[in-house]
Motif scaffolding. Sequence first.
Motif, PDB file in Angstrom:
ATOM      1  N   LEU A 215       0.848  -1.197   0.000  1.00 13.76           N
ATOM      2  CA  LEU A 215       0.000   0.000   0.000  1.00 13.76           C
ATOM      3  C   LEU A 215       0.879   1.241   0.000  1.00 13.76           C
ATOM      4  O   LEU A 215       1.848   1.317   0.758  1.00 13.76           O
ATOM      5  N   ILE A 216       0.520   2.205  -0.846  1.00 15.14           N
ATOM      6  CA  ILE A 216       1.283   3.443  -0.938  1.00 15.14           C
ATOM      7  C   ILE A 216       0.433   4.648  -0.549  1.00 15.14           C
ATOM      8  O   ILE A 216       0.935   5.604   0.023  1.00 15.14           O
ATOM      9  N   VAL A 217      -0.878   4.602  -0.833  1.00 17.69           N
ATOM     10  CA  VAL A 217      -1.724   5.760  -0.566  1.00 17.69           C
ATOM     11  C   VAL A 217      -3.124   5.325  -0.152  1.00 17.69           C
ATOM     12  O   VAL A 217      -3.640   4.321  -0.639  1.00 17.69           O
ATOM     13  N   LEU A 218      -3.697   6.106   0.758  1.00 15.99           N
ATOM     14  CA  LEU A 218      -5.091   5.943   1.148  1.00 15.99           C
ATOM     15  C   LEU A 218      -5.718   7.333   1.189  1.00 15.99           C
ATOM     16  O   LEU A 218      -5.150   8.254   1.780  1.00 15.99           O
ATOM     17  N   VAL A 219      -6.848   7.479   0.521  1.00 18.04           N
ATOM     18  CA  VAL A 219      -7.639   8.714   0.566  1.00 18.04           C
ATOM     19  C   VAL A 219      -9.040   8.311   0.992  1.00 18.04           C
ATOM     20  O   VAL A 219      -9.649   7.432   0.372  1.00 18.04           O
ATOM     21  N   ALA A 220      -9.543   8.909   2.061  1.00 12.16           N
ATOM     22  CA  ALA A 220     -10.903   8.632   2.540  1.00 12.16           C
ATOM     23  C   ALA A 220     -11.619   9.962   2.733  1.00 12.16           C
ATOM     24  O   ALA A 220     -11.050  10.910   3.272  1.00 12.16           O
ATOM     25  N   ILE A 221     -12.864  10.005   2.280  1.00 14.54           N
ATOM     26  CA  ILE A 221     -13.677  11.218   2.362  1.00 14.54           C
ATOM     27  C   ILE A 221     -15.006  10.895   3.011  1.00 14.54           C
ATOM     28  O   ILE A 221     -15.652   9.913   2.645  1.00 14.54           O
ATOM     29  N   SER A 222     -15.409  11.725   3.930  1.00 13.28           N
ATOM     30  CA  SER A 222     -16.713  11.604   4.575  1.00 13.28           C
ATOM     31  C   SER A 222     -17.598  12.759   4.097  1.00 13.28           C
ATOM     32  O   SER A 222     -17.145  13.900   4.014  1.00 13.28           O
ATOM     33  N   ALA A 223     -18.850  12.426   3.775  1.00  7.82           N
ATOM     34  CA  ALA A 223     -19.812  13.438   3.317  1.00  7.82           C
ATOM     35  C   ALA A 223     -21.215  12.973   3.693  1.00  7.82           C
ATOM     36  O   ALA A 223     -21.414  11.845   4.152  1.00  7.82           O
ATOM     37  N   ASP A 224     -22.179  13.842   3.473  1.00 15.62           N
ATOM     38  CA  ASP A 224     -23.563  13.498   3.774  1.00 15.62           C
ATOM     39  C   ASP A 224     -24.184  12.610   2.696  1.00 15.62           C
ATOM     40  O   ASP A 224     -25.184  11.946   2.954  1.00 15.62           O
ATOM     41  N   ARG A 225     -23.580  12.612   1.495  1.00 13.31           N
ATOM     42  CA  ARG A 225     -24.106  11.812   0.386  1.00 13.31           C
ATOM     43  C   ARG A 225     -22.949  11.215  -0.397  1.00 13.31           C
ATOM     44  O   ARG A 225     -21.832  11.723  -0.382  1.00 13.31           O
ATOM     45  N   ARG A 226     -23.239  10.124  -1.128  1.00 14.39           N
ATOM     46  CA  ARG A 226     -22.180   9.413  -1.846  1.00 14.39           C
ATOM     47  C   ARG A 226     -21.566  10.237  -2.979  1.00 14.39           C
ATOM     48  O   ARG A 226     -20.374  10.147  -3.214  1.00 14.39           O
ATOM     49  N   GLY A 227     -22.368  11.036  -3.675  1.00 19.21           N
ATOM     50  CA  GLY A 227     -21.849  11.816  -4.802  1.00 19.21           C
ATOM     51  C   GLY A 227     -20.723  12.754  -4.388  1.00 19.21           C
ATOM     52  O   GLY A 227     -19.626  12.700  -4.958  1.00 19.21           O
ATOM     53  N   PRO A 228     -20.958  13.621  -3.407  1.00 20.45           N
ATOM     54  CA  PRO A 228     -19.881  14.492  -2.959  1.00 20.45           C
ATOM     55  C   PRO A 228     -18.669  13.724  -2.429  1.00 20.45           C
ATOM     56  O   PRO A 228     -17.522  14.108  -2.674  1.00 20.45           O
ATOM     57  N   ALA A 229     -18.918  12.625  -1.727  1.00 23.71           N
ATOM     58  CA  ALA A 229     -17.800  11.832  -1.196  1.00 23.71           C
ATOM     59  C   ALA A 229     -16.965  11.250  -2.323  1.00 23.71           C
ATOM     60  O   ALA A 229     -15.732  11.339  -2.316  1.00 23.71           O
ATOM     61  N   GLN A 230     -17.625  10.675  -3.322  1.00 19.74           N
ATOM     62  CA  GLN A 230     -16.898  10.058  -4.431  1.00 19.74           C
ATOM     63  C   GLN A 230     -16.164  11.100  -5.286  1.00 19.74           C
ATOM     64  O   GLN A 230     -15.009  10.892  -5.664  1.00 19.74           O
ATOM     65  N   ARG A 231     -16.835  12.208  -5.581  1.00 20.77           N
ATOM     66  CA  ARG A 231     -16.193  13.244  -6.401  1.00 20.77           C
ATOM     67  C   ARG A 231     -14.999  13.862  -5.684  1.00 20.77           C
ATOM     68  O   ARG A 231     -13.946  14.102  -6.279  1.00 20.77           O
ATOM     69  N   CYS A 232     -15.148  14.120  -4.395  1.00 21.98           N
ATOM     70  CA  CYS A 232     -14.059  14.711  -3.630  1.00 21.98           C
ATOM     71  C   CYS A 232     -12.888  13.736  -3.524  1.00 21.98           C
ATOM     72  O   CYS A 232     -11.726  14.131  -3.635  1.00 21.98           O
TER      73      CYS A 232
END
Length: 128
Positions: free
Chosen positions: A78-95
């Motif tokens: 493993l080299i990188v991990l990016v995790a995003i929390s949002a109120d909806r999946r669209g903003p989380a996935q796009r971010c």
Amino acid sequence: MELDAWLRSQMGAATAMFMGRVRDVAMDGRALEVLELSHYPGLCERLIDTSARQLLQQHGARSALVLHRVGRLLPGELIVLVAISADRRGPAQRCCAALLEALKHDAPFWKREWSHGEGTWLSENTPL
């Protein structure tokens, strides 16, 4: 452990995550023995944090966790991990996607691929 703690602290309904591993093939097509990753300590982390804050605001997401390893890494690690929390999946996935691209193209990392005992510095990133 850091990911577990971050996940427990999140209040958003959606989490998008990307985990990247070191490829086993170098940019020139040869078998990769080791990827050597260097960075400018302090500056690199500040730039990643700035990008994360800007992208969270731009995409309407709540929080981000970015873990990026440096040093000598073997294929498959493993080299990188990016995790995003949002109120909806669209903003989380796009971010998440936008932050990963910012890491690939804007963060000051220097990569050297080792194949057959020879190191080659990379002047470009892999394509999306």
